[in-house]
Design a protein around this motif. Structure first.
Motif, PDB file in Angstrom:
ATOM      1  N   LYS A  65       0.839  -1.194   0.000  1.00 58.03           N
ATOM      2  CA  LYS A  65       0.000   0.000   0.000  1.00 58.03           C
ATOM      3  C   LYS A  65       0.871   1.238   0.000  1.00 58.03           C
ATOM      4  O   LYS A  65       1.720   1.418   0.879  1.00 58.03           O
ATOM      5  CB  LYS A  65      -0.931   0.015   1.226  1.00 58.03           C
ATOM      6  N   ALA A  96       3.377   2.589   2.745  1.00 62.82           N
ATOM      7  CA  ALA A  96       2.960   2.282   4.120  1.00 62.82           C
ATOM      8  C   ALA A  96       3.153   0.810   4.449  1.00 62.82           C
ATOM      9  O   ALA A  96       3.533   0.462   5.573  1.00 62.82           O
ATOM     10  CB  ALA A  96       1.502   2.682   4.312  1.00 62.82           C
ATOM     11  N   GLY A 153       1.894   1.168  10.027  1.00 63.02           N
ATOM     12  CA  GLY A 153       0.923   0.686   9.049  1.00 63.02           C
ATOM     13  C   GLY A 153      -0.127  -0.262   9.597  1.00 63.02           C
ATOM     14  O   GLY A 153      -0.878  -0.862   8.814  1.00 63.02           O
ATOM     15  N   THR A 161      -3.563   1.042   8.695  1.00 61.72           N
ATOM     16  CA  THR A 161      -3.717   0.918   7.242  1.00 61.72           C
ATOM     17  C   THR A 161      -4.050  -0.517   6.866  1.00 61.72           C
ATOM     18  O   THR A 161      -4.941  -0.770   6.038  1.00 61.72           O
ATOM     19  CB  THR A 161      -2.420   1.351   6.533  1.00 61.72           C
ATOM     20  N   ASN A 183      -7.618  -1.241   7.764  1.00 59.13           N
ATOM     21  CA  ASN A 183      -8.528  -0.608   6.805  1.00 59.13           C
ATOM     22  C   ASN A 183      -8.627  -1.392   5.506  1.00 59.13           C
ATOM     23  O   ASN A 183      -9.699  -1.463   4.887  1.00 59.13           O
ATOM     24  CB  ASN A 183      -8.078   0.823   6.518  1.00 59.13           C
ATOM     25  N   ASP A 216     -10.303   0.683   2.226  1.00 61.32           N
ATOM     26  CA  ASP A 216      -9.305   1.110   1.236  1.00 61.32           C
ATOM     27  C   ASP A 216      -8.889  -0.124   0.454  1.00 61.32           C
ATOM     28  O   ASP A 216      -9.234  -1.253   0.829  1.00 61.32           O
ATOM     29  CB  ASP A 216      -8.109   1.754   1.941  1.00 61.32           C
TER      30      ASP A 216
END
Length: 262
Positions: free
Chosen positions: A22, A33, A56, A59, A62, A68
Motif C-alpha cells: 500500500k 505504508a 501501518g 492501514t 482498513n 481502502d
C-alpha cells in the motif's frame, strides 16, 4: 481486491493477504505504508498486530475492512463482511445503547422484532443488560466501549443464532484511551466474548503486554514501510527464562532501532 462473502463451514481462513503493498501519493511524492504483507487469519483465531506508531497497523486493518484497497497484492475475505471497532466508541448520541446495537441490523434489513431480540442478547453478552435504554452520555467510557463491541458483533454476526466461525471482528486500539483498571477489565471481557461467539479477531495495538494477554498469535510489523518481521504464538516457549512479553519487547526495540539508524 478479491472478496468472497460466503464461505463454506470448513473454510481454512477468514481472510488471507498475499503480497499486499500500500502506497499513498503519486510518483516521487509517494509514501509506502505496507510492503509485501502475507498474512492468514483462521476461523475463530485471535491475532494481534503489534508495532510502533506509524508502522501501518491501521492501514492494514482498513484494507481488510474494505475501507481502502491495496496498491498491489490480493485480499481474500471469507464469510460475512468484517465489523470494525475503533479507539473511540463513536456511538450515535441520539440513540439508546440498544438502538446503537440495532443500527447495523436495521441497515441490513433485519426485521424489527429480530433485531431487538439480537440487541438484548448482545447487551447481556457484554454485561449491560440493564443499560439498553440509556443514551451514550449516561454511560461511562468503559460502558460505551462495551456498547461499541456489542454493535460490532451485531454487524459481524447479524441476527442469526449461529455465531459463525467465519465472522471477523477488526479492532483498532479500542482500549487505549481508557484508564488502566477499565482497560484491564475490558480485556478480560473481550476474551470472554470472543470465546462465546467464535468470531475471529484482528486486534491492533502498540502495547506488548496487551498483545500477549489477548492474542493467540502476535504479529510484529516493522516501522514504515510495514513488513511482517516476526510472529509468536501464545504457547511459544522462550529462551533465557524470559517471558514472552519481554522477548517481544526486545525484538520491537531492535526493529525501532534499526529503522532509526537506517
Amino acid at each position: 481486491m478479491t472478496s468472497v462473502l460466503q464461505a463454506p463451514a470448513n473454510a481454512d481462513h477468514v481472510v488471507r493477504l498475499t503480497g499486499v503493498h500500500k502506497s499513498f501519493g503519486n510518483a516521487r511524492r509517494s509514501v509506502t505504508a505496507l510492503h509485501g504483507i502475507d498474512l492468514t487469519v483462521r476461523p475463530g483465531e485471535f491475532v494481534c498486530l503489534l508495532g510502533a506508531s506509524g508502522c501501518g497497523k491501521t492501514t492494514l486493518l482498513n484494507l481488510i475492512a474494505g475501507l481502502d484497497e491495496p496498491s498491489h497484492g490480493s485480499i481474500d475475505l471469507r464469510g460475512s463482511r468484517p465489523a470494525v471497532m475503533f479507539q473511540e466508541a463513536a456511538l450515535m448520541p441520539w440513540l439508546t445503547a440498544a438502538g446503537n446495537i440495532e443500527l447495523p441490523l436495521r441497515l441490513a434489513g433485519v426485521e424489527r422484532t429480530a433485531r431487538r431480540e439480537r440487541a438484548r442478547e448482545l447487551l447481556d453478552l457484554v454485561r449491560l443488560g440493564n443499560a439498553g435504554g440509556k443514551r451514550p452520555h449516561e454511560l461511562s467510557g468503559g460502558m460505551r466501549q462495551r456498547v461499541a463491541l456489542a454493535r460490532a458483533l451485531a454487524s459481524a454476526l447479524g441476527a442469526s443464532d449461529d455465531a459463525s466461525a467465519t465472522s471477523l471482528l477488526l479492532m483498532d486500539e479500542p482500549f487505549s484511551a481508557l484508564d488502566a483498571i477499565t482497560r484491564d477489565v475490558l480485556q478480560s471481557e473481550l476474551l470472554r466474548v470472543w470465546e462465546s461467539t467464535g468470531a475471529a479477531v484482528v486486534f491492533v495495538t502498540h502495547d506488548v503486554r496487551e498483545a500477549v494477554r489477548l492474542g493467540q498469535r502476535v504479529v510484529l510489523l516493522s516501522s514504515r514501510p510495514g513488513r511482517i518481521v516476526q510472529e509468536w504464538t501464545a504457547d511459544e516457549s522462550t529462551q533465557d527464562g524470559l517471558d514472552l512479553a519481554e522477548v517481544i519487547n526486545r525484538r520491537l526495540r531492535e526493529v525501532i532501532s534499526d529503522h532509526a539508524s537506517a
